[in-house]
Design a protein around this motif. Structure first.
Motif, PDB file in Angstrom:
ATOM      1  N   VAL A  55     -31.039 -36.259 -11.068  1.00  0.00           N
ATOM      2  CA  VAL A  55     -32.045 -36.105  -9.799  1.00  0.00           C
ATOM      3  C   VAL A  55     -32.605 -37.259  -9.174  1.00  0.00           C
ATOM      4  O   VAL A  55     -34.062 -37.346  -9.747  1.00  0.00           O
ATOM      5  CB  VAL A  55     -32.657 -34.796 -10.040  1.00  0.00           C
ATOM      6  CG1 VAL A  55     -33.585 -34.501  -8.690  1.00  0.00           C
ATOM      7  CG2 VAL A  55     -31.922 -33.801 -10.560  1.00  0.00           C
ATOM      8  N   PRO A  56     -32.481 -37.890  -8.089  1.00  0.00           N
ATOM      9  CA  PRO A  56     -33.300 -38.663  -7.468  1.00  0.00           C
ATOM     10  C   PRO A  56     -34.264 -38.190  -6.621  1.00  0.00           C
ATOM     11  O   PRO A  56     -34.156 -37.084  -6.170  1.00  0.00           O
ATOM     12  CB  PRO A  56     -32.304 -39.684  -6.641  1.00  0.00           C
ATOM     13  CG  PRO A  56     -31.038 -38.744  -6.108  1.00  0.00           C
ATOM     14  CD  PRO A  56     -31.080 -37.607  -7.437  1.00  0.00           C
ATOM     15  N   ILE A  57     -35.250 -38.765  -6.839  1.00  0.00           N
ATOM     16  CA  ILE A  57     -36.729 -38.459  -5.568  1.00  0.00           C
ATOM     17  C   ILE A  57     -36.331 -39.207  -4.249  1.00  0.00           C
ATOM     18  O   ILE A  57     -36.423 -40.379  -4.488  1.00  0.00           O
ATOM     19  CB  ILE A  57     -37.895 -38.498  -6.236  1.00  0.00           C
ATOM     20  CG1 ILE A  57     -38.230 -37.679  -7.709  1.00  0.00           C
ATOM     21  CG2 ILE A  57     -38.993 -38.151  -5.265  1.00  0.00           C
ATOM     22  CD1 ILE A  57     -39.367 -38.001  -8.138  1.00  0.00           C
ATOM     23  N   LEU A  58     -35.942 -38.600  -3.360  1.00  0.00           N
ATOM     24  CA  LEU A  58     -35.682 -39.366  -1.918  1.00  0.00           C
ATOM     25  C   LEU A  58     -36.982 -40.021  -1.437  1.00  0.00           C
ATOM     26  O   LEU A  58     -38.073 -39.337  -1.725  1.00  0.00           O
ATOM     27  CB  LEU A  58     -35.194 -38.294  -0.845  1.00  0.00           C
ATOM     28  CG  LEU A  58     -34.128 -37.567  -1.307  1.00  0.00           C
ATOM     29  CD1 LEU A  58     -33.693 -36.539  -0.379  1.00  0.00           C
ATOM     30  CD2 LEU A  58     -32.715 -38.353  -1.853  1.00  0.00           C
ATOM     31  N   ARG A  59     -36.647 -41.030  -0.888  1.00  0.00           N
ATOM     32  CA  ARG A  59     -35.532 -41.838  -0.538  1.00  0.00           C
ATOM     33  C   ARG A  59     -35.288 -42.765  -1.826  1.00  0.00           C
ATOM     34  O   ARG A  59     -34.186 -43.138  -2.200  1.00  0.00           O
ATOM     35  CB  ARG A  59     -35.551 -42.676   0.484  1.00  0.00           C
ATOM     36  CG  ARG A  59     -35.773 -41.901   1.741  1.00  0.00           C
ATOM     37  CD  ARG A  59     -36.077 -42.995   3.080  1.00  0.00           C
ATOM     38  NE  ARG A  59     -37.291 -43.804   2.812  1.00  0.00           N
ATOM     39  CZ  ARG A  59     -37.639 -44.634   3.190  1.00  0.00           C
ATOM     40  NH1 ARG A  59     -36.870 -45.553   4.227  1.00  0.00           N
ATOM     41  NH2 ARG A  59     -38.772 -45.518   2.863  1.00  0.00           N
ATOM     42  N   ALA A  60     -36.372 -43.653  -2.282  1.00  0.00           N
ATOM     43  CA  ALA A  60     -36.076 -44.573  -3.179  1.00  0.00           C
ATOM     44  C   ALA A  60     -35.084 -44.378  -4.467  1.00  0.00           C
ATOM     45  O   ALA A  60     -34.319 -45.278  -4.807  1.00  0.00           O
ATOM     46  CB  ALA A  60     -37.416 -45.348  -3.506  1.00  0.00           C
ATOM     47  N   GLY A  61     -35.317 -42.996  -4.828  1.00  0.00           N
ATOM     48  CA  GLY A  61     -34.529 -42.792  -6.057  1.00  0.00           C
ATOM     49  C   GLY A  61     -32.953 -42.806  -6.062  1.00  0.00           C
ATOM     50  O   GLY A  61     -32.429 -42.871  -6.970  1.00  0.00           O
ATOM     51  N   LEU A  62     -32.651 -42.921  -4.625  1.00  0.00           N
ATOM     52  CA  LEU A  62     -31.232 -42.827  -4.271  1.00  0.00           C
ATOM     53  C   LEU A  62     -30.557 -44.305  -4.777  1.00  0.00           C
ATOM     54  O   LEU A  62     -29.612 -44.226  -5.385  1.00  0.00           O
ATOM     55  CB  LEU A  62     -30.958 -42.628  -2.589  1.00  0.00           C
ATOM     56  CG  LEU A  62     -31.137 -41.470  -2.008  1.00  0.00           C
ATOM     57  CD1 LEU A  62     -30.887 -41.451  -0.795  1.00  0.00           C
ATOM     58  CD2 LEU A  62     -29.901 -40.455  -2.698  1.00  0.00           C
ATOM     59  N   GLY A  63     -31.329 -45.104  -4.888  1.00  0.00           N
ATOM     60  CA  GLY A  63     -30.972 -46.379  -5.222  1.00  0.00           C
ATOM     61  C   GLY A  63     -30.529 -46.589  -6.701  1.00  0.00           C
ATOM     62  O   GLY A  63     -29.860 -47.563  -6.957  1.00  0.00           O
ATOM     63  N   MET A  64     -31.018 -45.623  -7.671  1.00  0.00           N
ATOM     64  CA  MET A  64     -30.598 -45.617  -8.878  1.00  0.00           C
ATOM     65  C   MET A  64     -29.465 -44.675  -9.253  1.00  0.00           C
ATOM     66  O   MET A  64     -29.194 -44.787 -10.497  1.00  0.00           O
ATOM     67  CB  MET A  64     -31.979 -45.147  -9.519  1.00  0.00           C
ATOM     68  CG  MET A  64     -33.140 -46.055  -9.536  1.00  0.00           C
ATOM     69  SD  MET A  64     -34.790 -45.415 -10.116  1.00  0.00           S
ATOM     70  CE  MET A  64     -34.226 -45.866 -12.028  1.00  0.00           C
ATOM     71  N   VAL A  65     -28.956 -43.984  -8.362  1.00  0.00           N
ATOM     72  CA  VAL A  65     -27.940 -42.982  -8.832  1.00  0.00           C
ATOM     73  C   VAL A  65     -26.727 -43.594  -8.982  1.00  0.00           C
ATOM     74  O   VAL A  65     -26.049 -43.184 -10.222  1.00  0.00           O
ATOM     75  CB  VAL A  65     -27.740 -42.099  -7.438  1.00  0.00           C
ATOM     76  CG1 VAL A  65     -26.542 -41.131  -7.714  1.00  0.00           C
ATOM     77  CG2 VAL A  65     -29.049 -41.328  -7.327  1.00  0.00           C
ATOM     78  N   ASP A  66     -26.195 -44.643  -8.337  1.00  0.00           N
ATOM     79  CA  ASP A  66     -25.014 -45.468  -8.691  1.00  0.00           C
ATOM     80  C   ASP A  66     -24.993 -45.937 -10.100  1.00  0.00           C
ATOM     81  O   ASP A  66     -23.928 -45.763 -10.996  1.00  0.00           O
ATOM     82  CB  ASP A  66     -24.535 -46.500  -7.525  1.00  0.00           C
ATOM     83  CG  ASP A  66     -24.099 -45.655  -6.504  1.00  0.00           C
ATOM     84  OD1 ASP A  66     -23.829 -44.675  -6.313  1.00  0.00           O
ATOM     85  OD2 ASP A  66     -23.749 -46.421  -5.422  1.00  0.00           O
ATOM     86  N   GLY A  67     -25.976 -46.696 -10.407  1.00  0.00           N
ATOM     87  CA  GLY A  67     -26.078 -47.128 -11.670  1.00  0.00           C
ATOM     88  C   GLY A  67     -26.155 -46.067 -12.825  1.00  0.00           C
ATOM     89  O   GLY A  67     -25.279 -46.312 -13.804  1.00  0.00           O
ATOM     90  N   MET A  68     -26.637 -45.055 -12.801  1.00  0.00           N
ATOM     91  CA  MET A  68     -26.666 -43.969 -13.654  1.00  0.00           C
ATOM     92  C   MET A  68     -25.168 -43.286 -13.614  1.00  0.00           C
ATOM     93  O   MET A  68     -24.647 -42.968 -14.622  1.00  0.00           O
ATOM     94  CB  MET A  68     -27.580 -42.886 -13.130  1.00  0.00           C
ATOM     95  CG  MET A  68     -29.125 -43.170 -13.237  1.00  0.00           C
ATOM     96  SD  MET A  68     -29.619 -43.224 -14.860  1.00  0.00           S
ATOM     97  CE  MET A  68     -29.683 -41.714 -15.625  1.00  0.00           C
ATOM     98  N   LEU A  69     -24.432 -43.145 -12.667  1.00  0.00           N
ATOM     99  CA  LEU A  69     -23.203 -42.717 -12.537  1.00  0.00           C
ATOM    100  C   LEU A  69     -22.148 -43.629 -13.093  1.00  0.00           C
ATOM    101  O   LEU A  69     -21.076 -43.102 -13.684  1.00  0.00           O
ATOM    102  CB  LEU A  69     -22.879 -42.152 -11.089  1.00  0.00           C
ATOM    103  CG  LEU A  69     -23.599 -40.930 -10.416  1.00  0.00           C
ATOM    104  CD1 LEU A  69     -23.437 -40.557  -9.110  1.00  0.00           C
ATOM    105  CD2 LEU A  69     -23.622 -39.812 -11.280  1.00  0.00           C
ATOM    106  N   GLU A  70     -22.247 -44.850 -12.993  1.00  0.00           N
ATOM    107  CA  GLU A  70     -21.504 -45.677 -13.843  1.00  0.00           C
ATOM    108  C   GLU A  70     -21.505 -45.482 -15.058  1.00  0.00           C
ATOM    109  O   GLU A  70     -20.351 -45.546 -15.831  1.00  0.00           O
ATOM    110  CB  GLU A  70     -21.947 -47.090 -13.484  1.00  0.00           C
ATOM    111  CG  GLU A  70     -21.817 -47.877 -12.344  1.00  0.00           C
ATOM    112  CD  GLU A  70     -20.380 -48.121 -11.858  1.00  0.00           C
ATOM    113  OE1 GLU A  70     -19.548 -48.634 -12.922  1.00  0.00           O
ATOM    114  OE2 GLU A  70     -19.944 -47.855 -10.937  1.00  0.00           O
ATOM    115  N   MET A  71     -22.535 -45.125 -15.785  1.00  0.00           N
ATOM    116  CA  MET A  71     -22.673 -44.837 -17.220  1.00  0.00           C
ATOM    117  C   MET A  71     -22.204 -43.293 -17.563  1.00  0.00           C
ATOM    118  O   MET A  71     -21.611 -42.971 -18.666  1.00  0.00           O
ATOM    119  CB  MET A  71     -24.085 -45.019 -17.697  1.00  0.00           C
ATOM    120  CG  MET A  71     -24.613 -46.344 -17.589  1.00  0.00           C
ATOM    121  SD  MET A  71     -23.531 -47.349 -18.870  1.00  0.00           S
ATOM    122  CE  MET A  71     -22.429 -48.170 -17.698  1.00  0.00           C
ATOM    123  N   ILE A  72     -22.643 -42.566 -16.835  1.00  0.00           N
ATOM    124  CA  ILE A  72     -22.367 -40.886 -17.022  1.00  0.00           C
ATOM    125  C   ILE A  72     -21.721 -40.328 -15.752  1.00  0.00           C
ATOM    126  O   ILE A  72     -22.371 -39.628 -14.873  1.00  0.00           O
ATOM    127  CB  ILE A  72     -23.709 -40.164 -17.387  1.00  0.00           C
ATOM    128  CG1 ILE A  72     -24.976 -40.641 -16.571  1.00  0.00           C
ATOM    129  CG2 ILE A  72     -24.129 -40.349 -18.797  1.00  0.00           C
ATOM    130  CD1 ILE A  72     -26.281 -39.637 -16.767  1.00  0.00           C
TER     131      ILE A  72
END
Ligand code: PRP
Ligand code: URA
Ligand code: MG
Length: 209
Positions: free
Chosen positions: A75-92
């Motif tokens: 769960v990213p906190i918009l907006r800046a958290g969006l930048g971390m989503v792809d990296g997390m999804l690469e792993m999970i």
């Protein structure tokens, strides 16, 4: 009290050093946010449960470990958290993604809520809340409150840079939430920005002002 892990891995420290530089542009900054999130994810998922399964290698039968299949959400906190989503999804990659919209009021620095959409079955999921910056802690505290109100009980918070003030506020408000930090900085300035920090993470990711 919640556990706080400050990542001391050289790759993370090196990448954060580049992110902090004023001359680092949005394209590189975005890449680095995603890479640091992927590396921090390794620590955040350290306690996921494993189970034994019987498999066959080309040589023989054996028993290997696999993830027990607990459902996860990022769960990213918009907006800046969006930048971390792809990296997390690469792993999970099987994780679902929820979104919480909050911005800091420019006068008070208190968070203002504008969006909340979580997976329908979020109460059954282990949730990783992601936001590059933990400054006063107001946004993280409110985001986690909103997530708990939907019935979620197992929550982690991951950020790239934290101020001691934010860590303390988050620990006091949500002592059950463990915190993973890329770098723990010195303090907040008079505008509630992290020092030395990296400026406004959302603006640097999206090229806004
Ligand atoms: O700990 P706090 O004092 O609450 O500050 C941290 C928050 O501030 C930033 O968001 P911002 O309000 O700039 O919104 P944005 O991501 O849309 O730029 C950052 O991404 C956090 O969400
Ligand atoms: O230093 C800070 C504080 C809040 N939000 C940011 O993006 N940077
Ligand atoms: Mg911002």
């Amino acid at each position: 009290m919640s556990k706080v892990t400050v990542m001391d891995h050289p790759l993370i420290q090196h990448k954060i050093g580049i992110m902090r530089r004023v001359e680092t542009g949005s394209k590189d900054f975005r890449t680095l946010v995603s890479e640091v999130a992927m590396l921090e994810c390794y620590e955040a998922t350290r306690d996921l449960e494993l189970q034994d399964v019987e498999i066959e290698t080309p040589i023989c039968k054996t028993t290997v470990k696999e993830l027990k299949g607990k459902k996860l959400a990022v769960v990213p906190i918009l907006r800046a958290g969006l930048g971390m989503v792809d990296g997390m999804l690469e792993m999970i990659p099987a994780a679902k993604v929820g979104h919480i919209g909050l911005y800091r009021d420019p006068e008070t620095a208190e968070p203002v809520e504008y969006y909340c959409k979580l997976p329908a079955d979020c109460a059954k999921r282990e949730v990783f809340v992601v936001d590059p910056m933990l400054a006063t802690g107001g946004s993280a505290v409110d985001a986690i409150r909103m997530i708990k109100e939907k019935g979620v009980t197992h929550i982690h918070f991951m950020c790239i840079i934290a101020a001691p003030e934010g860590v303390k506020r988050l620990q006091e408000a949500h002592p059950d939430v463990d915190i993973i930090v890329g770098a723990l900085d010195e303090h907040l300035n008079e505008h509630k920005y992290i020092v030395p920090g990296l400026g406004d993470a959302g603006d640097r990711i999206f090229g806004t002002k």
